[in-house]
Design an enzyme around this catalytic site. Sequence first.
Site, short mmCIF file in Angstrom:
data_model
loop_
_atom_site.label_atom_id
_atom_site.label_comp_id
_atom_site.label_asym_id
_atom_site.label_seq_id
_atom_site.Cartn_x
_atom_site.Cartn_y
_atom_site.Cartn_z
N HIS A 1 0.85 -1.18 0.00
CA HIS A 1 0.00 0.00 0.00
C HIS A 1 0.89 1.23 0.00
O HIS A 1 2.07 1.17 0.40
CB HIS A 1 -0.89 0.02 1.24
CG HIS A 1 -1.96 -1.03 1.26
ND1 HIS A 1 -2.95 -1.09 0.30
CD2 HIS A 1 -2.19 -2.05 2.13
CE1 HIS A 1 -3.76 -2.11 0.58
NE2 HIS A 1 -3.31 -2.72 1.68
N CYS B 1 -0.44 2.50 -4.31
CA CYS B 1 -1.19 3.73 -4.57
C CYS B 1 -0.30 4.95 -4.39
O CYS B 1 0.67 4.93 -3.64
CB CYS B 1 -2.39 3.84 -3.62
SG CYS B 1 -3.81 2.88 -4.14
#
EC number: 3.4.22.55
Length: 428
Positions: A252, A295
Amino acid sequence: MLGACGMQKCHQEVLKKNRVSLAKQLVLKELMEHLIEKDVITEAMMEMIQAKSGSFSQNIELLNLLPKRGPKAFSAFCEALRETKQQHLEEMLLTAVPCRRTEVVELPHHYNQTFPFPVPESCVSQKRFYQNAEPMEHSLDDGDGPHYPQVKLCTSEFYLTHAHLAYKLKSQPRGLALILSNVHFSNETDLEFRSGGNVDRAALDVLFKCLGYQVLVRHDQTAQEMQEQLESFSKHPAHRDLDSCIVSLLSHGIEGGVYGVDGKLLQLQEIFRLFDNANCPNLQNKPKMFFIQACRGDETDHGVDQIDGNDRASSPGCEESDANKKENPKLRLPTCSDMICGYACLKGTAAMRNTKRGSWYIEALTSVFAEDARNTHVADMLVKVNRLIKHREGHAPGTEFHRCKEMSEYCSTLCQDLYLFPGMVSEN
């Protein structure tokens, strides 16, 4: 490959009608090992199931998977129940089957399939989107699991005509490759289990090895552990005798950083600094490749409708500064050079991940590199990756991710063409 419509309808109905009873009574620990042995589920699926909180949620996750695992999944499930001393559940299912257990419907290779929801590599929990429903995404091809394309090899003719114009890349191995893959995050963070993350890690492991790299893989690292792994890797003495290196981060993230499993951030600029010409002299003038699946924000790219006309405006070239003409005793290098970094998405946006096939970006990257590394330099291959990502979209009707888009990009300080020359062994 098995598809979503693989299980007979009557067996699907039996599982549906007994769903609550099964969810309350199933004991999964040993059962899942039997299902892996029978090729009903994969180890990655077991990890996805185990990531759910509580036995009821884990059982529901298994029951959601079973109808998609092909025409033999029902009978294998019943057999596994019997082998794990859960015969009462097997009997409950078999007595409810309206059709014969021995009936098997063979599916043609061209049947339609749907695949799991495109999950954003977001730093924010997305549980609310799929607790009560199971949105689907159409995959790029007709598979329902990992796809490891075979790397095509460079010809000696291509090597001889291009090697003198490109970075020297003939060491054996070509270089060291480090993969840092974070999948399971601390319960104290809001970071979701990265279902499909192990697919990305395995795909890159296979790809880099086939391209001639010695691969080091590290799983589920805190931010501090990632920092230490990267520092150790950048100082590895083997870099002195090898011609390149690769670093891949799968986690992430947000703009400018990736998360450790403890929810702390590691800044990308700090990573790049470890490999610059000042801090990593053994890799001076050698190409350093970075691939980042994370991301860079939490905005979903919803895309826009295309209209007729030019796709893009022309842009002016960049001017160079050539102020210092004096000769120096030693050749001076800019602090940062000879790097190329591929990002899964643009600044501020979320990257998408298929829970079975892995991330959109890594799937495109491995497909393009396997096909084109034989005769295409890395920058042009990343343009092809961009093209694949540009034309892909999510399919999740009723959610904000329906027709969602992603756009990958890369930045480069390479100073020559970078060909990987897979399969070529040349004399030093």
